[in-house]
Motif scaffolding. Structure first.
Motif, PDB file in Angstrom:
ATOM      1  N   UNK A 137      13.289  27.191  38.146  1.00 26.25           N
ATOM      2  CA  UNK A 137      13.686  28.390  37.418  1.00 26.25           C
ATOM      3  C   UNK A 137      13.510  28.171  35.905  1.00 26.25           C
ATOM      4  N   UNK A 138      12.904  29.120  35.232  1.00 24.87           N
ATOM      5  CA  UNK A 138      12.684  29.001  33.802  1.00 24.87           C
ATOM      6  C   UNK A 138      11.436  28.224  33.422  1.00 24.87           C
TER       7      UNK A 138
ATOM      8  N   UNK B  66      17.716  29.044  31.435  1.00 25.82           N
ATOM      9  CA  UNK B  66      17.679  30.502  31.482  1.00 25.82           C
ATOM     10  C   UNK B  66      19.056  31.055  31.112  1.00 25.82           C
ATOM     11  N   UNK B  67      19.116  32.329  30.692  1.00 25.39           N
ATOM     12  CA  UNK B  67      20.391  32.899  30.216  1.00 25.39           C
ATOM     13  C   UNK B  67      21.528  32.828  31.235  1.00 25.39           C
ATOM     14  N   UNK B  68      21.198  32.788  32.530  1.00 23.14           N
ATOM     15  CA  UNK B  68      22.246  32.772  33.557  1.00 23.14           C
ATOM     16  C   UNK B  68      23.130  31.527  33.454  1.00 23.14           C
TER      17      UNK B  68
ATOM     18  N   UNK C 249      13.750  24.383  43.560  1.00 26.45           N
ATOM     19  CA  UNK C 249      14.692  25.221  42.823  1.00 26.45           C
ATOM     20  C   UNK C 249      15.576  24.333  41.961  1.00 26.45           C
ATOM     21  N   UNK C 250      16.123  24.924  40.925  1.00 25.40           N
ATOM     22  CA  UNK C 250      16.956  24.193  39.981  1.00 25.40           C
ATOM     23  C   UNK C 250      16.700  24.709  38.578  1.00 25.40           C
ATOM     24  N   UNK C 251      17.113  23.942  37.595  1.00 22.27           N
ATOM     25  CA  UNK C 251      16.829  24.258  36.196  1.00 22.27           C
ATOM     26  C   UNK C 251      16.374  23.002  35.493  1.00 22.27           C
ATOM     27  N   UNK C 252      15.422  23.174  34.608  1.00 23.58           N
ATOM     28  CA  UNK C 252      14.831  22.095  33.811  1.00 23.58           C
ATOM     29  C   UNK C 252      15.813  21.687  32.717  1.00 23.58           C
ATOM     30  N   UNK C 253      15.385  20.895  31.747  1.00 26.12           N
ATOM     31  CA  UNK C 253      16.341  20.445  30.733  1.00 26.12           C
ATOM     32  C   UNK C 253      16.632  21.550  29.720  1.00 26.12           C
TER      33      UNK C 253
END
Length: 318
Positions: free
Chosen positions: A76-77, A109-111, A100-104
């Motif tokens: 994500x992002x 992302x805003x969420x 899935x997940x978020x990077x550093x």
């Protein structure tokens, strides 16, 4: 439910038995990506511009080296596009695992702003169980969950904890991004404190950290040590990577190393003069063979290790 191991991998084309993966695996790659924060379009793998070149490379590697699976850690992002992943996998006839997940933090992302661990865990579990958006494609790994520096920031720690909880809830394994190889032990401590077994964790970019002691400590815990930027000579020479990998193996941890090239900009593609996804097979593995590796060791590093990581199998289950 016992989430200790899964004998099928979840790919963008559906479930795949681990036994069906007969050839090598690229353990950390990007096929579609958008990390462009400068506006120069360099840190991009655009489906409209680059999908044909990516497909051609993967297809050629399947034919020449038996490439069977790519672990695609765009989350994500990061410009994730699983429809394109599915079409490239189908056309290249190479299985692809989506993430899935978020990077550093610079790419959060805003969420994430103000969200707690429970809320972010729910987002990840929902995607893993129900699929990404309306695509029906379900992630087969959590990653690349990132941090930078020696200790994760508060937001990065929240994301890592959420990832660990989602991994526990769903049975998936988790791969990290440790910026320039730093902070891996802090990531591992945080993830295992949430109850995620170390053997379901891969600590990323360790070939950028010239510290064999850290690599041994990660491996001794049971986690995987990712030498996943092979060929990125502007960051580290392959000579140093080889020395670090040999040191890890000589310390008795060959079963904890993962290898890949982390193609993360279109300039790395072969048709643009870059090293390409095949640099591992064409250049690094021959150097490893020259250092004494036999076929069984190459198979361990490029197939059995990534399959054991992805399936969540412990040593007792292999």
């Amino acid at each position: 439910m016992n989430h200790s191991a899964r004998h099928t991998l979840r790919t963008v084309g559906g479930d795949l038995a681990t036994e069906a993966v007969r050839g090598p695996v690229l353990a950390h790659e990007h096929i579609v990506l958008d990390l462009d924060q400068r506006g120069d379009g360099a840190a991009v793998l655009d489906p409209r511009l680059h999908a044909a070149a990516v497909t051609a490379e993967l297809s050629e590697l399947r034919e020449e080296f038996g490439l069977s699976l790519v672990v695609e850690l765009t989350c994500r992002g990061m410009g994730r596009d699983v429809r394109t992943l599915a079409s490239i996998a189908r056309d290249a006839q190479v299985a692809v695992v989506a993430a899935t997940g978020w990077y550093y933090e610079p790419f959060h992302t805003p969420e994430i702003d103000g969200a707690d661990v429970e809320a972010l865990t729910a987002v990840l579990v929902r995607e893993i169980e129900d699929g990404i958006g309306a695509t029906g494609v379900r992630p087969g790994v959590l990653g690349e969950l990132g941090s930078h520096g020696d200790v994760p920031s508060a937001a990065e720690a929240t994301v890592l904890r959420a990832g660990a909880r989602a991994a526990r809830a769903t049975g998936l394994s988790l791969a990290t991004h440790a910026q320039l190889g730093r902070g891996g032990l802090a990531q591992l401590e945080l993830l295992t404190a949430e109850g995620l077994p170390a053997h379901r964790v891969s600590i990323g970019h360790q070939d950028l950290l010239d510290d064999p002691g850290v690599h041994r400590e990660i491996a001794a815990s049971g986690a995987y040590v990712a030498f996943d930027t092979v060929g990125k000579s502007s960051y580290q020479s392959d000579r140093t990577r080889l020395r670090l990998l040999v040191a890890l193996m000589e310390a008795g941890h060959a079963d904890r190393a993962l290898l890949s090239c982390d193609i993360s900009r279109h300039g790395y593609l072969r048709d643009e003069g870059g090293q390409g996804y095949g640099h591992l097979f064409r250049h690094f593995l021959p150097a490893l063979r020259a250092a004494g590796a036999d076929d069984d060791l190459i198979d361990l590093l490029t197939r059995r290790n990534p399959l054991r990581f992805l399936s969540g199998a412990s040593d007792e289950e292999n």
